[in-house]
Design a protein around this motif. Structure first.
Motif, PDB file in Angstrom:
ATOM      1  N   HIS A   5      -0.581  -5.981   0.637  1.00 51.95           N
ATOM      2  CA  HIS A   5      -1.453  -5.294  -0.310  1.00 51.95           C
ATOM      3  C   HIS A   5      -0.964  -5.528  -1.740  1.00 51.95           C
ATOM      4  CE1 HIS A   5      -4.704  -2.643  -1.159  1.00 51.95           C
ATOM      5  NE2 HIS A   5      -3.968  -1.709  -1.690  1.00 51.95           N
ATOM      6  N   LYS A   6      -1.732  -6.267  -2.520  1.00 50.08           N
ATOM      7  CA  LYS A   6      -1.281  -6.659  -3.855  1.00 50.08           C
ATOM      8  C   LYS A   6      -1.223  -5.490  -4.829  1.00 50.08           C
ATOM      9  CE  LYS A   6      -6.009  -8.076  -5.065  1.00 50.08           C
ATOM     10  NZ  LYS A   6      -6.854  -9.208  -5.472  1.00 50.08           N
ATOM     11  N   LYS A   7      -1.959  -4.401  -4.548  1.00 51.63           N
ATOM     12  CA  LYS A   7      -1.930  -3.243  -5.439  1.00 51.63           C
ATOM     13  C   LYS A   7      -0.751  -2.310  -5.149  1.00 51.63           C
ATOM     14  CE  LYS A   7      -6.965  -3.085  -6.015  1.00 51.63           C
ATOM     15  NZ  LYS A   7      -8.178  -2.241  -5.856  1.00 51.63           N
ATOM     16  N   CYS A   8      -0.004  -2.624  -4.123  1.00 53.26           N
ATOM     17  CA  CYS A   8       1.064  -1.735  -3.658  1.00 53.26           C
ATOM     18  C   CYS A   8       2.414  -2.215  -4.189  1.00 53.26           C
ATOM     19  CB  CYS A   8       1.059  -1.719  -2.125  1.00 53.26           C
ATOM     20  SG  CYS A   8       2.126  -0.469  -1.425  1.00 53.26           S
ATOM     21  N   LYS A   9       3.170  -1.317  -4.797  1.00 56.55           N
ATOM     22  CA  LYS A   9       4.510  -1.658  -5.285  1.00 56.55           C
ATOM     23  C   LYS A   9       5.475  -1.757  -4.100  1.00 56.55           C
ATOM     24  CE  LYS A   9       3.270  -1.423  -9.621  1.00 56.55           C
ATOM     25  NZ  LYS A   9       3.194  -2.646 -10.458  1.00 56.55           N
ATOM     26  N   PRO A  10       6.407  -2.704  -4.134  1.00 59.94           N
ATOM     27  CA  PRO A  10       7.318  -2.911  -2.987  1.00 59.94           C
ATOM     28  C   PRO A  10       8.478  -1.928  -2.965  1.00 59.94           C
ATOM     29  CG  PRO A  10       7.785  -4.519  -4.691  1.00 59.94           C
ATOM     30  CD  PRO A  10       6.606  -3.713  -5.186  1.00 59.94           C
ATOM     31  N   ASP A  11       8.181  -0.631  -2.979  1.00 56.37           N
ATOM     32  CA  ASP A  11       9.250   0.374  -3.058  1.00 56.37           C
ATOM     33  C   ASP A  11       9.972   0.548  -1.721  1.00 56.37           C
ATOM     34  OD1 ASP A  11       8.668   0.808  -5.723  1.00 56.37           O
ATOM     35  OD2 ASP A  11       7.202   2.369  -5.291  1.00 56.37           O
ATOM     36  N   VAL A  12       9.235   0.590  -0.620  1.00 57.94           N
ATOM     37  CA  VAL A  12       9.876   0.684   0.692  1.00 57.94           C
ATOM     38  C   VAL A  12      10.689  -0.578   0.961  1.00 57.94           C
ATOM     39  CG1 VAL A  12       9.476   0.860   3.176  1.00 57.94           C
ATOM     40  CG2 VAL A  12       8.117   2.238   1.589  1.00 57.94           C
ATOM     41  N   THR A  13      10.184  -1.726   0.535  1.00 62.29           N
ATOM     42  CA  THR A  13      10.917  -2.982   0.691  1.00 62.29           C
ATOM     43  C   THR A  13      12.233  -2.933  -0.072  1.00 62.29           C
ATOM     44  OG1 THR A  13       8.809  -4.166   0.889  1.00 62.29           O
ATOM     45  CG2 THR A  13      10.773  -5.476   0.442  1.00 62.29           C
ATOM     46  N   ALA A  14      12.188  -2.448  -1.316  1.00 65.24           N
ATOM     47  CA  ALA A  14      13.422  -2.323  -2.100  1.00 65.24           C
ATOM     48  C   ALA A  14      14.401  -1.363  -1.447  1.00 65.24           C
ATOM     49  CB  ALA A  14      13.083  -1.853  -3.518  1.00 65.24           C
ATOM     50  N   TYR A  15      13.887  -0.279  -0.893  1.00 63.86           N
ATOM     51  CA  TYR A  15      14.731   0.711  -0.210  1.00 63.86           C
ATOM     52  C   TYR A  15      15.425   0.099   1.001  1.00 63.86           C
ATOM     53  CZ  TYR A  15      15.712   4.845   2.727  1.00 63.86           C
ATOM     54  OH  TYR A  15      16.291   5.781   3.530  1.00 63.86           O
ATOM     55  N   LEU A  16      14.686  -0.656   1.812  1.00 68.51           N
ATOM     56  CA  LEU A  16      15.269  -1.255   3.007  1.00 68.51           C
ATOM     57  C   LEU A  16      16.266  -2.356   2.655  1.00 68.51           C
ATOM     58  CD1 LEU A  16      12.173  -1.373   5.377  1.00 68.51           C
ATOM     59  CD2 LEU A  16      14.062   0.246   5.381  1.00 68.51           C
ATOM     60  N   PHE A  17      15.994  -3.119   1.598  1.00 67.19           N
ATOM     61  CA  PHE A  17      16.963  -4.128   1.169  1.00 67.19           C
ATOM     62  C   PHE A  17      18.222  -3.464   0.612  1.00 67.19           C
ATOM     63  CE2 PHE A  17      13.733  -7.354   1.635  1.00 67.19           C
ATOM     64  CZ  PHE A  17      14.464  -8.516   1.841  1.00 67.19           C
ATOM     65  N   PHE A  18      18.076  -2.284   0.018  1.00 67.35           N
ATOM     66  CA  PHE A  18      19.252  -1.534  -0.436  1.00 67.35           C
ATOM     67  C   PHE A  18      20.128  -1.152   0.759  1.00 67.35           C
ATOM     68  CE2 PHE A  18      21.276   2.591  -1.075  1.00 67.35           C
ATOM     69  CZ  PHE A  18      21.990   2.389  -2.240  1.00 67.35           C
ATOM     70  N   PHE A  19      19.502  -0.603   1.803  1.00 67.29           N
ATOM     71  CA  PHE A  19      20.270  -0.232   2.996  1.00 67.29           C
ATOM     72  C   PHE A  19      20.811  -1.470   3.703  1.00 67.29           C
ATOM     73  CE2 PHE A  19      19.135   4.223   2.966  1.00 67.29           C
ATOM     74  CZ  PHE A  19      20.195   4.783   3.663  1.00 67.29           C
ATOM     75  N   ASN A  20      20.057  -2.554   3.673  1.00 65.57           N
ATOM     76  CA  ASN A  20      20.547  -3.789   4.274  1.00 65.57           C
ATOM     77  C   ASN A  20      21.792  -4.289   3.544  1.00 65.57           C
ATOM     78  OD1 ASN A  20      20.024  -6.048   6.208  1.00 65.57           O
ATOM     79  ND2 ASN A  20      19.925  -7.217   4.322  1.00 65.57           N
ATOM     80  N   GLY A  21      21.899  -3.966   2.240  1.00 61.58           N
ATOM     81  CA  GLY A  21      23.062  -4.373   1.467  1.00 61.58           C
ATOM     82  C   GLY A  21      24.280  -3.521   1.736  1.00 61.58           C
TER      83      GLY A  21
END
Length: 467
Positions: free
Chosen positions: A310-326
Protein backbone atom coordinates in the motif's frame (compact mmCIF):
# COMPACT_ATOMS: atom_id res chain seq x y z
CA UNK A 1 28.70 -37.69 -81.36
CA UNK A 2 28.65 -33.91 -81.38
CA UNK A 3 24.83 -33.99 -81.16
CA UNK A 4 24.99 -36.09 -78.03
CA UNK A 5 27.38 -33.62 -76.43
CA UNK A 6 25.11 -30.71 -77.27
CA UNK A 7 22.10 -32.56 -75.84
CA UNK A 8 24.01 -33.33 -72.65
CA UNK A 9 25.03 -29.71 -72.28
CA UNK A 10 21.42 -28.63 -72.69
CA UNK A 11 20.30 -31.04 -69.96
CA UNK A 12 23.00 -29.78 -67.59
CA UNK A 13 21.97 -26.21 -68.36
CA UNK A 14 18.32 -26.98 -67.74
CA UNK A 15 19.15 -28.76 -64.49
CA UNK A 16 21.25 -25.81 -63.29
CA UNK A 17 18.52 -23.38 -64.30
CA UNK A 18 15.93 -25.36 -62.31
CA UNK A 19 18.12 -25.38 -59.22
CA UNK A 20 18.65 -21.64 -59.54
CA UNK A 21 14.93 -20.95 -59.85
CA UNK A 22 14.25 -23.30 -56.92
CA UNK A 23 16.71 -21.49 -54.67
CA UNK A 24 15.38 -18.11 -55.81
CA UNK A 25 11.86 -19.23 -54.89
CA UNK A 26 13.09 -20.34 -51.44
CA UNK A 27 14.83 -16.98 -50.91
CA UNK A 28 11.74 -15.06 -51.97
CA UNK A 29 9.57 -17.19 -49.67
CA UNK A 30 11.94 -16.65 -46.72
CA UNK A 31 12.03 -12.95 -47.42
CA UNK A 32 8.25 -12.88 -47.59
CA UNK A 33 7.96 -14.87 -44.37
CA UNK A 34 10.48 -12.66 -42.59
CA UNK A 35 8.66 -9.57 -43.76
CA UNK A 36 5.34 -10.99 -42.59
CA UNK A 37 6.79 -11.86 -39.18
CA UNK A 38 8.20 -8.36 -38.92
CA UNK A 39 4.86 -6.81 -39.77
CA UNK A 40 3.01 -9.06 -37.32
CA UNK A 41 5.47 -8.24 -34.54
CA UNK A 42 5.19 -4.54 -35.32
CA UNK A 43 1.40 -4.69 -35.32
CA UNK A 44 1.40 -6.54 -31.97
CA UNK A 45 3.73 -4.01 -30.35
CA UNK A 46 1.69 -1.09 -31.69
CA UNK A 47 -1.46 -2.69 -30.30
CA UNK A 48 0.15 -3.03 -26.87
CA UNK A 49 1.53 0.49 -27.09
CA UNK A 50 -1.85 2.02 -27.86
CA UNK A 51 -3.76 -0.13 -25.37
CA UNK A 52 -5.07 1.67 -22.29
CA UNK A 53 -3.68 0.21 -19.11
CA UNK A 54 -6.19 0.07 -16.24
CA UNK A 55 -5.36 2.76 -13.71
CA UNK A 56 -5.13 1.70 -10.10
CA UNK A 57 -7.93 3.16 -8.05
CA UNK A 58 -7.15 5.30 -5.04
CA UNK A 59 -9.38 2.99 -2.99
CA UNK A 60 -7.25 -0.11 -3.57
CA UNK A 61 -6.18 -1.44 -0.18
CA UNK A 62 -6.64 -5.25 -0.31
CA UNK A 63 -3.80 -7.03 -2.06
CA UNK A 64 -2.44 -10.40 -2.93
CA UNK A 65 0.56 -11.13 -0.75
CA UNK A 66 3.81 -10.91 -2.77
CA UNK A 67 5.17 -14.27 -3.89
CA UNK A 68 8.52 -13.80 -2.14
CA UNK A 69 6.75 -13.43 1.22
CA UNK A 70 4.60 -16.49 0.54
CA UNK A 71 7.76 -18.52 -0.01
CA UNK A 72 8.93 -17.74 3.53
CA UNK A 73 5.71 -18.54 5.44
CA UNK A 74 2.69 -19.17 3.19
CA UNK A 75 0.36 -20.34 5.96
CA UNK A 76 0.64 -16.96 7.70
CA UNK A 77 -1.43 -15.33 4.95
CA UNK A 78 -4.10 -17.98 4.20
CA UNK A 79 -7.31 -18.09 6.32
CA UNK A 80 -7.74 -21.27 8.33
CA UNK A 81 -11.52 -21.49 8.95
CA UNK A 82 -13.34 -18.44 7.55
CA UNK A 83 -13.18 -16.29 4.42
CA UNK A 84 -14.78 -12.86 4.22
CA UNK A 85 -13.24 -11.65 0.96
CA UNK A 86 -13.16 -12.81 -2.67
CA UNK A 87 -9.64 -14.25 -2.72
CA UNK A 88 -10.44 -17.40 -0.75
CA UNK A 89 -14.22 -17.51 -1.21
CA UNK A 90 -14.41 -21.02 -2.68
CA UNK A 91 -11.54 -22.69 -0.86
CA UNK A 92 -12.56 -26.24 0.06
CA UNK A 93 -11.17 -26.20 3.58
CA UNK A 94 -13.43 -23.21 4.45
CA UNK A 95 -16.77 -24.79 3.51
CA UNK A 96 -17.75 -25.70 7.06
CA UNK A 97 -17.84 -22.05 8.12
CA UNK A 98 -20.41 -21.25 5.41
CA UNK A 99 -23.10 -22.88 7.58
CA UNK A 100 -22.19 -20.64 10.48
CA UNK A 101 -22.37 -17.59 8.19
CA UNK A 102 -25.91 -18.64 7.21
CA UNK A 103 -26.92 -18.82 10.88
CA UNK A 104 -25.65 -15.30 11.49
CA UNK A 105 -27.48 -14.10 8.39
CA UNK A 106 -30.71 -15.63 9.65
CA UNK A 107 -30.23 -14.14 13.13
CA UNK A 108 -30.00 -10.63 11.68
CA UNK A 109 -32.55 -10.75 8.84
CA UNK A 110 -35.06 -13.50 9.68
CA UNK A 111 -38.69 -12.35 10.06
CA UNK A 112 -40.36 -12.69 13.43
CA UNK A 113 -43.17 -10.51 14.77
CA UNK A 114 -41.70 -7.67 12.81
CA UNK A 115 -38.56 -7.37 10.72
CA UNK A 116 -35.46 -6.68 12.77
CA UNK A 117 -33.65 -5.18 9.82
CA UNK A 118 -35.20 -4.36 6.48
CA UNK A 119 -33.49 -6.70 4.02
CA UNK A 120 -34.52 -4.59 1.04
CA UNK A 121 -32.70 -1.53 2.36
CA UNK A 122 -29.56 -3.56 2.94
CA UNK A 123 -29.72 -5.03 -0.56
CA UNK A 124 -30.18 -1.58 -2.07
CA UNK A 125 -27.24 -0.20 -0.09
CA UNK A 126 -25.00 -3.05 -1.18
CA UNK A 127 -26.03 -2.59 -4.82
CA UNK A 128 -24.93 1.04 -4.60
CA UNK A 129 -21.57 -0.06 -3.22
CA UNK A 130 -21.18 -2.82 -5.83
CA UNK A 131 -18.72 -0.87 -8.03
CA UNK A 132 -16.38 -0.39 -5.05
CA UNK A 133 -16.90 -3.62 -3.18
CA UNK A 134 -18.38 -6.78 -4.69
CA UNK A 135 -19.33 -8.58 -1.55
CA UNK A 136 -20.78 -7.87 1.87
CA UNK A 137 -20.08 -8.89 5.46
CA UNK A 138 -22.34 -9.19 8.51
CA UNK A 139 -20.44 -7.61 11.41
CA UNK A 140 -22.33 -9.57 14.11
CA UNK A 141 -19.28 -11.81 14.40
CA UNK A 142 -17.69 -9.05 16.42
CA UNK A 143 -20.67 -8.38 18.66
CA UNK A 144 -21.22 -12.09 19.33
CA UNK A 145 -18.11 -12.23 21.50
CA UNK A 146 -19.68 -10.08 24.21
CA UNK A 147 -23.15 -11.66 24.20
CA UNK A 148 -24.43 -13.40 27.30
CA UNK A 149 -28.20 -13.55 26.84
CA UNK A 150 -28.20 -16.29 24.21
CA UNK A 151 -26.06 -19.32 23.42
CA UNK A 152 -23.11 -18.39 21.29
CA UNK A 153 -22.92 -19.75 17.79
CA UNK A 154 -19.14 -19.58 17.97
CA UNK A 155 -17.37 -22.30 19.87
CA UNK A 156 -14.50 -21.30 22.12
CA UNK A 157 -11.82 -22.95 19.99
CA UNK A 158 -12.91 -20.87 16.98
CA UNK A 159 -12.20 -17.45 18.48
CA UNK A 160 -8.37 -17.36 18.29
CA UNK A 161 -8.42 -18.68 14.72
CA UNK A 162 -11.21 -16.28 13.73
CA UNK A 163 -9.19 -13.33 14.98
CA UNK A 164 -6.17 -14.40 12.99
CA UNK A 165 -8.23 -15.08 9.86
CA UNK A 166 -10.01 -11.71 9.97
CA UNK A 167 -6.69 -9.86 10.26
CA UNK A 168 -5.00 -11.41 7.20
CA UNK A 169 -4.33 -9.17 4.23
CA UNK A 170 -5.93 -11.38 1.59
CA UNK A 171 -9.02 -11.91 3.75
CA UNK A 172 -10.36 -8.36 4.03
CA UNK A 173 -13.37 -6.32 3.00
CA UNK A 174 -13.34 -2.54 2.58
CA UNK A 175 -14.20 -0.72 5.77
CA UNK A 176 -16.87 1.41 4.09
CA UNK A 177 -18.88 -1.74 3.33
CA UNK A 178 -18.71 -2.88 6.95
CA UNK A 179 -19.49 0.61 8.16
CA UNK A 180 -22.59 0.84 5.96
CA UNK A 181 -23.86 -2.52 7.18
CA UNK A 182 -23.28 -1.46 10.76
CA UNK A 183 -25.32 1.70 10.23
CA UNK A 184 -28.22 -0.27 8.72
CA UNK A 185 -28.24 -2.84 11.53
CA UNK A 186 -27.58 -0.28 14.26
CA UNK A 187 -31.22 0.08 15.32
CA UNK A 188 -31.89 -3.66 15.57
CA UNK A 189 -33.03 -5.11 18.93
CA UNK A 190 -30.14 -7.55 18.49
CA UNK A 191 -27.73 -4.67 19.07
CA UNK A 192 -27.26 -4.69 22.83
CA UNK A 193 -24.69 -1.87 22.94
CA UNK A 194 -25.91 0.81 20.52
CA UNK A 195 -23.43 3.35 21.86
CA UNK A 196 -20.47 1.23 20.75
CA UNK A 197 -19.12 1.99 17.30
CA UNK A 198 -17.90 -0.58 14.81
CA UNK A 199 -14.41 0.68 15.55
CA UNK A 200 -14.74 -0.07 19.28
CA UNK A 201 -16.24 -3.51 18.65
CA UNK A 202 -13.50 -4.43 16.19
CA UNK A 203 -10.65 -3.28 18.44
CA UNK A 204 -12.16 -5.10 21.42
CA UNK A 205 -12.46 -8.25 19.32
CA UNK A 206 -8.83 -8.11 18.14
CA UNK A 207 -7.39 -7.01 21.50
CA UNK A 208 -6.18 -10.52 22.55
CA UNK A 209 -3.92 -10.70 19.49
CA UNK A 210 -1.23 -8.71 21.33
CA UNK A 211 -2.25 -9.55 24.92
CA UNK A 212 -2.26 -5.95 26.08
CA UNK A 213 -3.83 -4.86 29.35
CA UNK A 214 -4.70 -1.35 28.21
CA UNK A 215 -7.66 -0.41 26.06
CA UNK A 216 -7.14 -0.33 22.31
CA UNK A 217 -8.53 2.94 21.01
CA UNK A 218 -7.60 4.49 17.73
CA UNK A 219 -7.91 8.17 16.99
CA UNK A 220 -11.70 8.41 16.97
CA UNK A 221 -13.91 9.09 13.99
CA UNK A 222 -11.11 10.56 11.91
CA UNK A 223 -9.16 7.32 12.01
CA UNK A 224 -12.35 5.37 11.33
CA UNK A 225 -12.87 7.25 8.10
CA UNK A 226 -9.28 6.80 6.97
CA UNK A 227 -8.70 3.14 7.75
CA UNK A 228 -9.10 0.72 4.85
CA UNK A 229 -10.12 -2.49 6.60
CA UNK A 230 -9.73 -4.41 9.85
CA UNK A 231 -6.02 -5.00 9.35
CA UNK A 232 -5.41 -1.29 8.80
CA UNK A 233 -7.60 -0.39 11.79
CA UNK A 234 -5.69 -2.71 14.10
CA UNK A 235 -2.37 -1.44 12.75
CA UNK A 236 -3.34 2.18 13.38
CA UNK A 237 -4.28 1.33 16.98
CA UNK A 238 -0.74 0.22 17.90
CA UNK A 239 1.20 3.04 16.22
CA UNK A 240 2.59 5.85 18.36
CA UNK A 241 1.72 9.44 17.58
CA UNK A 242 4.25 10.26 14.87
CA UNK A 243 4.71 13.58 13.09
CA UNK A 244 5.89 13.56 9.49
CA UNK A 245 8.94 15.64 10.41
CA UNK A 246 9.96 12.94 12.90
CA UNK A 247 10.41 10.42 10.10
CA UNK A 248 13.91 10.53 8.67
CA UNK A 249 16.25 8.20 6.84
CA UNK A 250 17.83 5.55 9.04
CA UNK A 251 21.10 4.65 7.31
CA UNK A 252 22.15 1.91 9.71
CA UNK A 253 20.68 -0.76 11.95
CA UNK A 254 20.87 -0.78 15.72
CA UNK A 255 23.33 -3.04 17.52
CA UNK A 256 22.36 -6.23 19.31
CA UNK A 257 21.02 -6.08 22.86
CA UNK A 258 24.16 -7.80 24.15
CA UNK A 259 26.39 -5.14 22.60
CA UNK A 260 24.18 -2.32 23.88
CA UNK A 261 24.22 -3.74 27.40
CA UNK A 262 28.01 -4.14 27.35
CA UNK A 263 28.36 -0.52 26.23
CA UNK A 264 26.22 0.69 29.15
CA UNK A 265 22.83 1.26 27.51
CA UNK A 266 20.10 1.23 30.18
CA UNK A 267 17.09 -0.86 29.10
CA UNK A 268 13.69 -0.17 30.67
CA UNK A 269 10.18 -1.51 30.16
CA UNK A 270 7.81 1.09 28.75
CA UNK A 271 4.20 1.33 29.96
CA UNK A 272 2.91 2.99 26.78
CA UNK A 273 -0.45 1.75 25.48
CA UNK A 274 0.97 1.72 21.95
CA UNK A 275 2.97 -1.42 21.15
CA UNK A 276 5.30 0.34 18.70
CA UNK A 277 6.04 3.32 20.95
CA UNK A 278 9.82 2.87 21.37
CA UNK A 279 11.54 5.89 22.94
CA UNK A 280 15.01 6.86 24.07
CA UNK A 281 16.78 9.62 25.96
CA UNK A 282 20.55 9.61 26.02
CA UNK A 283 21.56 6.04 26.79
CA UNK A 284 18.16 5.05 28.25
CA UNK A 285 16.05 2.87 25.94
CA UNK A 286 12.35 2.26 26.69
CA UNK A 287 10.50 -0.54 24.85
CA UNK A 288 6.86 -1.65 25.36
CA UNK A 289 6.28 -5.34 26.13
CA UNK A 290 6.08 -7.74 23.20
CA UNK A 291 4.57 -11.24 23.18
CA UNK A 292 6.23 -13.56 20.67
CA UNK A 293 4.69 -16.73 19.26
CA UNK A 294 3.59 -18.08 15.88
CA UNK A 295 0.23 -16.29 16.08
CA UNK A 296 1.79 -12.85 16.66
CA UNK A 297 4.22 -13.66 13.89
CA UNK A 298 1.23 -14.08 11.57
CA UNK A 299 -0.17 -10.73 12.69
CA UNK A 300 3.08 -8.84 12.11
CA UNK A 301 3.69 -10.54 8.76
CA UNK A 302 0.33 -9.38 7.41
CA UNK A 303 0.74 -5.82 8.68
CA UNK A 304 4.18 -5.66 7.10
CA UNK A 305 2.88 -7.12 3.82
CA UNK A 306 0.18 -4.43 3.79
CA UNK A 307 2.83 -1.73 4.19
CA UNK A 308 4.88 -3.28 1.40
CA UNK A 309 1.93 -3.14 -1.01
CA UNK A 310 0.00 0.00 0.00
CA UNK A 311 1.77 3.13 -1.24
CA UNK A 312 -0.22 5.44 1.08
CA UNK A 313 0.91 3.50 4.14
CA UNK A 314 4.04 4.50 6.08
CA UNK A 315 6.39 1.56 6.82
CA UNK A 316 6.17 1.94 10.60
CA UNK A 317 5.56 -1.73 11.45
CA UNK A 318 8.39 -2.62 9.06
CA UNK A 319 10.74 -0.22 10.86
CA UNK A 320 9.66 -1.68 14.21
CA UNK A 321 10.36 -5.26 13.12
CA UNK A 322 13.74 -4.33 11.63
CA UNK A 323 14.56 -2.66 14.96
CA UNK A 324 13.81 -5.90 16.82
CA UNK A 325 15.65 -7.87 14.16
CA UNK A 326 18.68 -5.70 14.95
CA UNK A 327 18.65 -5.99 18.74
CA UNK A 328 17.85 -9.74 18.67
CA UNK A 329 20.72 -11.68 17.12
CA UNK A 330 20.87 -14.64 19.47
CA UNK A 331 19.23 -16.38 22.39
CA UNK A 332 21.29 -14.22 24.76
CA UNK A 333 19.59 -11.09 23.43
CA UNK A 334 16.13 -12.60 23.99
CA UNK A 335 17.16 -13.58 27.51
CA UNK A 336 18.19 -10.00 28.33
CA UNK A 337 14.87 -8.63 27.03
CA UNK A 338 12.94 -11.33 28.87
CA UNK A 339 14.47 -10.55 32.27
CA UNK A 340 13.70 -6.87 31.73
CA UNK A 341 10.01 -7.77 31.25
CA UNK A 342 9.96 -6.70 27.60
CA UNK A 343 9.84 -9.95 25.60
CA UNK A 344 7.49 -12.79 26.55
CA UNK A 345 7.31 -15.96 24.48
CA UNK A 346 5.79 -19.42 24.48
CA UNK A 347 8.11 -21.12 22.01
CA UNK A 348 10.02 -23.41 24.32
CA UNK A 349 13.43 -21.73 24.39
CA UNK A 350 15.12 -18.41 23.73
CA UNK A 351 16.72 -19.74 20.54
CA UNK A 352 13.30 -20.43 18.96
CA UNK A 353 12.14 -16.91 19.84
CA UNK A 354 15.28 -15.40 18.28
CA UNK A 355 14.80 -17.47 15.11
CA UNK A 356 11.18 -16.32 14.79
CA UNK A 357 12.12 -12.64 15.15
CA UNK A 358 14.94 -12.97 12.61
CA UNK A 359 12.65 -14.78 10.16
CA UNK A 360 9.97 -12.07 10.19
CA UNK A 361 12.06 -9.70 8.05
CA UNK A 362 13.25 -12.33 5.59
CA UNK A 363 12.64 -11.35 1.94
CA UNK A 364 11.35 -7.93 3.02
CA UNK A 365 12.78 -4.89 1.22
CA UNK A 366 13.28 -1.79 3.36
CA UNK A 367 15.74 1.02 2.67
CA UNK A 368 15.29 2.88 5.95
CA UNK A 369 13.43 5.82 4.41
CA UNK A 370 10.89 7.58 6.63
CA UNK A 371 11.84 5.64 9.74
CA UNK A 372 10.09 6.86 12.89
CA UNK A 373 12.92 5.26 14.92
CA UNK A 374 15.60 7.53 13.43
CA UNK A 375 16.02 9.44 16.71
CA UNK A 376 16.40 6.24 18.72
CA UNK A 377 18.82 4.45 16.40
CA UNK A 378 20.89 7.27 14.92
CA UNK A 379 20.80 10.02 17.56
CA UNK A 380 20.38 8.96 21.20
CA UNK A 381 21.53 5.33 21.33
CA UNK A 382 23.70 5.58 18.24
CA UNK A 383 25.64 8.65 19.42
CA UNK A 384 26.20 7.16 22.87
CA UNK A 385 27.30 3.78 21.47
CA UNK A 386 29.94 5.46 19.27
CA UNK A 387 31.42 7.50 22.13
CA UNK A 388 34.89 6.61 23.50
CA UNK A 389 33.48 5.87 26.95
CA UNK A 390 30.95 3.37 25.55
CA UNK A 391 33.53 1.71 23.29
CA UNK A 392 36.06 1.29 26.14
CA UNK A 393 33.38 0.00 28.50
CA UNK A 394 32.07 -2.38 25.86
CA UNK A 395 35.50 -3.89 25.21
CA UNK A 396 36.25 -4.34 28.90
CA UNK A 397 32.91 -5.99 29.59
CA UNK A 398 33.07 -8.15 26.46
CA UNK A 399 36.56 -9.54 27.05
CA UNK A 400 36.81 -9.55 30.84
CA UNK A 401 33.26 -9.64 32.25
CA UNK A 402 31.18 -11.42 29.59
CA UNK A 403 29.95 -14.02 32.13
CA UNK A 404 30.41 -14.92 35.79
CA UNK A 405 33.27 -17.39 35.16
CA UNK A 406 35.26 -14.90 33.13
CA UNK A 407 34.45 -12.20 35.68
CA UNK A 408 35.73 -14.30 38.61
CA UNK A 409 38.92 -15.06 36.69
CA UNK A 410 39.40 -11.39 35.93
CA UNK A 411 38.87 -10.38 39.58
CA UNK A 412 41.24 -13.13 40.76
CA UNK A 413 43.89 -11.94 38.32
CA UNK A 414 43.51 -8.35 39.47
CA UNK A 415 43.75 -9.44 43.12
CA UNK A 416 46.92 -11.43 42.40
CA UNK A 417 48.41 -8.45 40.61
CA UNK A 418 47.50 -6.21 43.54
CA UNK A 419 49.17 -8.53 46.07
CA UNK A 420 52.27 -8.81 43.88
CA UNK A 421 52.55 -5.05 43.72
CA UNK A 422 52.23 -4.82 47.51
CA UNK A 423 54.94 -7.46 48.01
CA UNK A 424 57.24 -5.72 45.55
CA UNK A 425 56.65 -2.40 47.27
CA UNK A 426 57.48 -3.89 50.67
CA UNK A 427 60.70 -5.42 49.34
CA UNK A 428 61.76 -2.13 47.81
CA UNK A 429 60.99 -0.33 51.09
CA UNK A 430 63.17 -2.79 53.06
CA UNK A 431 66.00 -2.43 50.56
CA UNK A 432 65.86 1.35 50.69
CA UNK A 433 65.90 1.26 54.50
CA UNK A 434 69.00 -1.01 54.48
CA UNK A 435 70.77 1.21 51.99
CA UNK A 436 70.22 4.16 54.24
CA UNK A 437 72.12 2.40 57.09
CA UNK A 438 75.11 1.09 55.08
CA UNK A 439 77.03 2.85 52.35
CA UNK A 440 76.58 1.87 48.76
CA UNK A 441 80.36 1.30 48.33
CA UNK A 442 80.44 -1.37 51.01
CA UNK A 443 77.72 -3.35 49.21
CA UNK A 444 79.58 -3.03 45.91
CA UNK A 445 82.84 -4.27 47.50
CA UNK A 446 81.06 -7.22 49.08
CA UNK A 447 79.56 -8.09 45.71
CA UNK A 448 82.99 -8.14 43.99
CA UNK A 449 84.52 -10.21 46.80
CA UNK A 450 81.83 -12.84 46.43
CA UNK A 451 82.71 -13.19 42.75
CA UNK A 452 86.33 -14.26 43.53
CA UNK A 453 85.74 -16.20 46.77
CA UNK A 454 86.04 -20.02 46.83
CA UNK A 455 82.80 -21.89 47.22
CA UNK A 456 82.36 -23.28 50.69
CA UNK A 457 82.60 -27.05 51.27
CA UNK A 458 80.88 -29.20 53.89
CA UNK A 459 84.20 -29.36 55.83
CA UNK A 460 84.37 -25.59 55.91
CA UNK A 461 80.82 -25.46 57.18
CA UNK A 462 81.78 -27.93 59.97
CA UNK A 463 84.76 -25.77 60.97
CA UNK A 464 82.52 -22.72 61.11
CA UNK A 465 80.16 -24.58 63.41
CA UNK A 466 83.01 -25.61 65.75
CA UNK A 467 84.20 -22.06 65.91
Amino acid sequence: MAGRNISGLKQVHLHTLCKRRFFEAIVRRCASTSSQVHENCKASLLKKLNAKNPEESDNVCIYRVPAKLLQVEAKAYVPRIVSIGPYHHRDRHLKEMEELKLKFFQRVFKSREEREVELDSVISAMEELEPKARSCYADDLLREVGRSCSPSLIQRWMLPTLRRDLIKLENQLPMFVLHKLFELIHGSPQCENPTHSLQDLALNFFKPLLQRDTNMNAAGATTMNRTCHFLDLFRSSILPEIQDQDRKRQPRMIQSMTELKEAGVILKKSHSDRALDIRSKGRVLRIPPLHIDDHRGTLFRNMMAFEQCHKKCKPDVTAYLFFFNGIVNSADDVEILHYKGIVHHSLGCYEDAANLVNKLCKEVDWDGEESYLHKVVCEDIGVYFMSMHAKLRGRLVHYYFSNWAVGISTVAGLLALYLTLIQTGCSVAIMVNTLQKESLWSYLGLSFSLLYSRPSTPADQEDLKKE
